[in-house]
Design a protein around this motif. Sequence first.
Motif, PDB file in Angstrom:
ATOM      1  N   ILE A   1     -51.397 -11.211 -36.620  1.00 18.77           N
ATOM      2  CA  ILE A   1     -49.842 -11.283 -37.219  1.00 18.77           C
ATOM      3  C   ILE A   1     -49.930  -9.542 -37.693  1.00 18.77           C
ATOM      4  O   ILE A   1     -50.497  -9.087 -38.495  1.00 18.77           O
ATOM      5  N   TYR A   2     -48.797  -8.924 -37.204  1.00 18.28           N
ATOM      6  CA  TYR A   2     -48.496  -7.511 -37.479  1.00 18.28           C
ATOM      7  C   TYR A   2     -47.191  -7.625 -38.309  1.00 18.28           C
ATOM      8  O   TYR A   2     -46.411  -8.024 -37.961  1.00 18.28           O
ATOM      9  N   VAL A   3     -47.286  -6.870 -39.490  1.00 14.30           N
ATOM     10  CA  VAL A   3     -46.094  -6.923 -40.448  1.00 14.30           C
ATOM     11  C   VAL A   3     -45.645  -5.111 -40.629  1.00 14.30           C
ATOM     12  O   VAL A   3     -46.725  -4.509 -40.893  1.00 14.30           O
ATOM     13  N   ALA A   4     -44.478  -4.923 -40.171  1.00 14.33           N
ATOM     14  CA  ALA A   4     -43.985  -3.444 -40.507  1.00 14.33           C
ATOM     15  C   ALA A   4     -42.715  -3.266 -40.913  1.00 14.33           C
ATOM     16  O   ALA A   4     -41.830  -4.260 -40.945  1.00 14.33           O
ATOM     17  N   LYS A   5     -42.343  -2.294 -41.144  1.00  7.08           N
ATOM     18  CA  LYS A   5     -41.069  -2.009 -41.984  1.00  7.08           C
ATOM     19  C   LYS A   5     -39.949  -2.410 -40.946  1.00  7.08           C
ATOM     20  O   LYS A   5     -38.760  -2.858 -41.322  1.00  7.08           O
ATOM     21  N   GLU A   6     -40.224  -2.649 -39.660  1.00  9.15           N
ATOM     22  CA  GLU A   6     -39.461  -2.655 -38.591  1.00  9.15           C
ATOM     23  C   GLU A   6     -39.298  -4.128 -38.186  1.00  9.15           C
ATOM     24  O   GLU A   6     -38.624  -4.721 -37.185  1.00  9.15           O
ATOM     25  N   GLY A   7     -40.393  -5.060 -38.886  1.00 11.29           N
ATOM     26  CA  GLY A   7     -40.293  -6.526 -38.482  1.00 11.29           C
ATOM     27  C   GLY A   7     -41.746  -7.126 -38.462  1.00 11.29           C
ATOM     28  O   GLY A   7     -42.600  -6.689 -38.929  1.00 11.29           O
ATOM     29  N   ILE A   8     -42.005  -8.086 -37.531  1.00 12.75           N
ATOM     30  CA  ILE A   8     -43.042  -8.935 -37.464  1.00 12.75           C
ATOM     31  C   ILE A   8     -43.259  -9.018 -36.151  1.00 12.75           C
ATOM     32  O   ILE A   8     -42.564  -9.557 -35.321  1.00 12.75           O
ATOM     33  N   ASN A   9     -44.762  -9.216 -35.775  1.00 13.89           N
ATOM     34  CA  ASN A   9     -45.270  -9.784 -34.354  1.00 13.89           C
ATOM     35  C   ASN A   9     -46.485 -10.615 -34.449  1.00 13.89           C
ATOM     36  O   ASN A   9     -47.388 -10.239 -35.263  1.00 13.89           O
ATOM     37  N   ALA A  10     -46.219 -11.683 -34.093  1.00 14.87           N
ATOM     38  CA  ALA A  10     -47.294 -12.815 -34.433  1.00 14.87           C
ATOM     39  C   ALA A  10     -47.768 -13.550 -33.073  1.00 14.87           C
ATOM     40  O   ALA A  10     -47.137 -13.908 -32.352  1.00 14.87           O
ATOM     41  N   GLN A  11     -49.171 -13.590 -33.129  1.00 17.43           N
ATOM     42  CA  GLN A  11     -49.833 -14.438 -32.234  1.00 17.43           C
ATOM     43  C   GLN A  11     -50.567 -15.340 -32.767  1.00 17.43           C
ATOM     44  O   GLN A  11     -51.520 -14.893 -33.778  1.00 17.43           O
ATOM     45  N   LEU A  12     -50.418 -16.715 -32.762  1.00 18.09           N
ATOM     46  CA  LEU A  12     -51.315 -17.484 -33.678  1.00 18.09           C
ATOM     47  C   LEU A  12     -51.450 -18.842 -33.024  1.00 18.09           C
ATOM     48  O   LEU A  12     -50.980 -19.179 -32.136  1.00 18.09           O
ATOM     49  N   SER A  13     -52.466 -19.673 -33.943  1.00 17.89           N
ATOM     50  CA  SER A  13     -52.598 -21.096 -33.489  1.00 17.89           C
ATOM     51  C   SER A  13     -52.566 -21.927 -34.617  1.00 17.89           C
ATOM     52  O   SER A  13     -52.836 -21.521 -35.886  1.00 17.89           O
ATOM     53  N   ILE A  14     -52.251 -23.356 -34.654  1.00 15.50           N
ATOM     54  CA  ILE A  14     -51.911 -24.063 -35.764  1.00 15.50           C
ATOM     55  C   ILE A  14     -52.282 -25.416 -35.299  1.00 15.50           C
ATOM     56  O   ILE A  14     -51.874 -25.811 -34.139  1.00 15.50           O
ATOM     57  N   PRO A  15     -52.633 -26.219 -36.031  1.00 15.95           N
ATOM     58  CA  PRO A  15     -53.011 -27.713 -35.901  1.00 15.95           C
ATOM     59  C   PRO A  15     -51.706 -28.261 -35.472  1.00 15.95           C
ATOM     60  O   PRO A  15     -50.490 -27.905 -36.234  1.00 15.95           O
TER      61      PRO A  15
ATOM     62  N   LEU B   1     -65.778 -25.685 -37.992  1.00 18.67           N
ATOM     63  CA  LEU B   1     -65.019 -26.371 -38.533  1.00 18.67           C
ATOM     64  C   LEU B   1     -63.620 -26.900 -37.746  1.00 18.67           C
ATOM     65  O   LEU B   1     -63.199 -28.129 -37.768  1.00 18.67           O
ATOM     66  N   ILE B   2     -63.213 -26.147 -36.687  1.00 14.38           N
ATOM     67  CA  ILE B   2     -62.271 -26.517 -35.816  1.00 14.38           C
ATOM     68  C   ILE B   2     -62.741 -27.904 -34.942  1.00 14.38           C
ATOM     69  O   ILE B   2     -62.160 -28.709 -34.583  1.00 14.38           O
ATOM     70  N   GLU B   3     -64.142 -27.740 -34.261  1.00 13.30           N
ATOM     71  CA  GLU B   3     -64.835 -28.890 -33.736  1.00 13.30           C
ATOM     72  C   GLU B   3     -64.843 -30.028 -34.580  1.00 13.30           C
ATOM     73  O   GLU B   3     -64.581 -31.087 -34.076  1.00 13.30           O
ATOM     74  N   LYS B   4     -65.079 -29.704 -35.831  1.00 11.06           N
ATOM     75  CA  LYS B   4     -65.405 -31.046 -36.535  1.00 11.06           C
ATOM     76  C   LYS B   4     -64.087 -31.767 -37.045  1.00 11.06           C
ATOM     77  O   LYS B   4     -63.890 -33.019 -37.038  1.00 11.06           O
ATOM     78  N   ALA B   5     -63.148 -30.816 -37.167  1.00 10.18           N
ATOM     79  CA  ALA B   5     -61.654 -31.515 -37.335  1.00 10.18           C
ATOM     80  C   ALA B   5     -61.186 -32.252 -36.101  1.00 10.18           C
ATOM     81  O   ALA B   5     -60.549 -33.328 -36.585  1.00 10.18           O
ATOM     82  N   GLY B   6     -61.401 -31.894 -35.009  1.00  9.69           N
ATOM     83  CA  GLY B   6     -60.990 -32.628 -33.743  1.00  9.69           C
ATOM     84  C   GLY B   6     -59.691 -32.756 -33.593  1.00  9.69           C
ATOM     85  O   GLY B   6     -59.061 -33.727 -32.863  1.00  9.69           O
ATOM     86  N   GLN B   7     -58.788 -31.592 -34.159  1.00 10.52           N
ATOM     87  CA  GLN B   7     -57.327 -31.819 -34.003  1.00 10.52           C
ATOM     88  C   GLN B   7     -56.903 -30.715 -32.726  1.00 10.52           C
ATOM     89  O   GLN B   7     -57.387 -29.706 -32.414  1.00 10.52           O
ATOM     90  N   GLU B   8     -55.788 -31.181 -32.151  1.00 10.84           N
ATOM     91  CA  GLU B   8     -55.278 -30.604 -31.096  1.00 10.84           C
ATOM     92  C   GLU B   8     -54.555 -29.270 -32.014  1.00 10.84           C
ATOM     93  O   GLU B   8     -53.908 -29.504 -32.879  1.00 10.84           O
ATOM     94  N   ARG B   9     -54.694 -28.041 -31.259  1.00  8.11           N
ATOM     95  CA  ARG B   9     -53.958 -26.967 -31.887  1.00  8.11           C
ATOM     96  C   ARG B   9     -52.916 -26.429 -31.025  1.00  8.11           C
ATOM     97  O   ARG B   9     -53.220 -26.260 -29.592  1.00  8.11           O
ATOM     98  N   LEU B  10     -51.981 -26.027 -31.368  1.00  8.85           N
ATOM     99  CA  LEU B  10     -50.898 -25.273 -30.296  1.00  8.85           C
ATOM    100  C   LEU B  10     -51.204 -23.809 -30.643  1.00  8.85           C
ATOM    101  O   LEU B  10     -51.069 -22.835 -31.656  1.00  8.85           O
ATOM    102  N   THR B  11     -50.905 -22.971 -29.690  1.00 10.71           N
ATOM    103  CA  THR B  11     -50.940 -21.503 -29.523  1.00 10.71           C
ATOM    104  C   THR B  11     -49.327 -21.064 -29.524  1.00 10.71           C
ATOM    105  O   THR B  11     -48.664 -21.530 -28.392  1.00 10.71           O
ATOM    106  N   ILE B  12     -49.054 -20.360 -30.547  1.00 15.67           N
ATOM    107  CA  ILE B  12     -47.773 -19.687 -30.569  1.00 15.67           C
ATOM    108  C   ILE B  12     -47.611 -18.418 -30.771  1.00 15.67           C
ATOM    109  O   ILE B  12     -48.282 -17.674 -31.122  1.00 15.67           O
ATOM    110  N   SER B  13     -46.325 -17.788 -30.246  1.00 16.39           N
ATOM    111  CA  SER B  13     -46.102 -16.388 -30.398  1.00 16.39           C
ATOM    112  C   SER B  13     -44.608 -16.255 -30.933  1.00 16.39           C
ATOM    113  O   SER B  13     -43.881 -17.060 -30.371  1.00 16.39           O
ATOM    114  N   PHE B  14     -44.298 -15.224 -31.678  1.00 15.43           N
ATOM    115  CA  PHE B  14     -42.924 -14.827 -32.011  1.00 15.43           C
ATOM    116  C   PHE B  14     -42.825 -13.490 -32.658  1.00 15.43           C
ATOM    117  O   PHE B  14     -44.082 -12.869 -32.931  1.00 15.43           O
TER     118      PHE B  14
END
Length: 356
Positions: free
Chosen positions: A57-71, A15-28
């Motif tokens: 993405i990890y969610v816990a009582k103490e907060g959130i830790n995320a590594q992800l990509s998005i168009p 699906l990613i190949e077919k979409a042909g969109q640039e994706r950004l890799t992000i963490s927070f």
Amino acid sequence: MQLYNNLSAKERAELIEKAGQERLTISFYKYANIGNTTIFRNHLFLAWDQQEVLGRIYVAKEGINAQLSIPAENFNTFKNHLDTISFLEDVRLNIAVEHDNYAFLKLKVKVRHKIVADGLSDHTFDVTNKGIHVDAAAFNELIEDPNTVLVDMRNHYESEIGHFKNAITPDVDTFRESLDLIEADLKDHKDDKNLVMYCTGGIRCEKASAYYKHKGFKNVFQLEGGIINYVRQVEEAALENKFLGRNFVFDQRRSERISDDVISNCHQCGNPADMHTNCANEGCHLLFIQCERCREKMENCCSTPCMEINRLPVDEQKEIRKGKGNSNDIFKKGRADHLPFKKDLRNIFDTFKKTV
């Protein structure tokens, strides 16, 4: 209502190949007091699945830790959604130096006990009482101070391929190990030394700085946003880059090039190399450093037995693995006994002790 990923990695890649969109890799990340983690987790999945977010993405009582990509075209929508969540409004987003459309192939939002596996049973310290955050310019100046001890808060296989000049790189397998090791070896310098820490994106240093302040260290600093943010600031402000080699990352890329220095060696032949690979034998999957020549010669495998198994038909490989699970070598991350040029164990504080 869909609350879990229902596509295979192969289907998503197509699906990613077919979409042909640039994706950004992000963490927070963000430490915060989250009441109902399951409701929060489901809210994130529903919103982000519609935005074609992929990641871990990890969610816990103490907060959130995320590594992800998005168009890239969905970035503003994603950021606007974050800003609707009170404790995530204007949260710092670490955008990768190098992007890969296939860095993540599934959206996994999981509820965990903690957002970083620290192994701590001490609940008496305040994780928000953290050390002083410093930007790239202040960090460069601070680490040149002879009164500073610079400590890499990452694991051995991360620092092996890249670290800051003159940094102490604890020879540990887990974040938890480094906490006690550093405290023990620097216990006589809680008052007279600057303890400066860094990690990939800042999350480990955030907790470590609060922990060391709790343990009595007076001058505790951390690199804001970690190595990822440092590199971006260095480029934007034309500062001197004091990081050597590659920055290890926890996605399909495995690392991103920060400087041209190659400071590590192939674990199979000993020649300069700094690219990690996972053994192609699914029954092993050992993470280790392999040069291009060995990768071709060993067919992406860590040993001759693994190569021979990997050549077998898939059904035969499955039969061999049946009921066994992965080899224990998978946890050794470059330290398996059969790797002739694995990183030597050493006391990384010896040099420091001789200078104080």
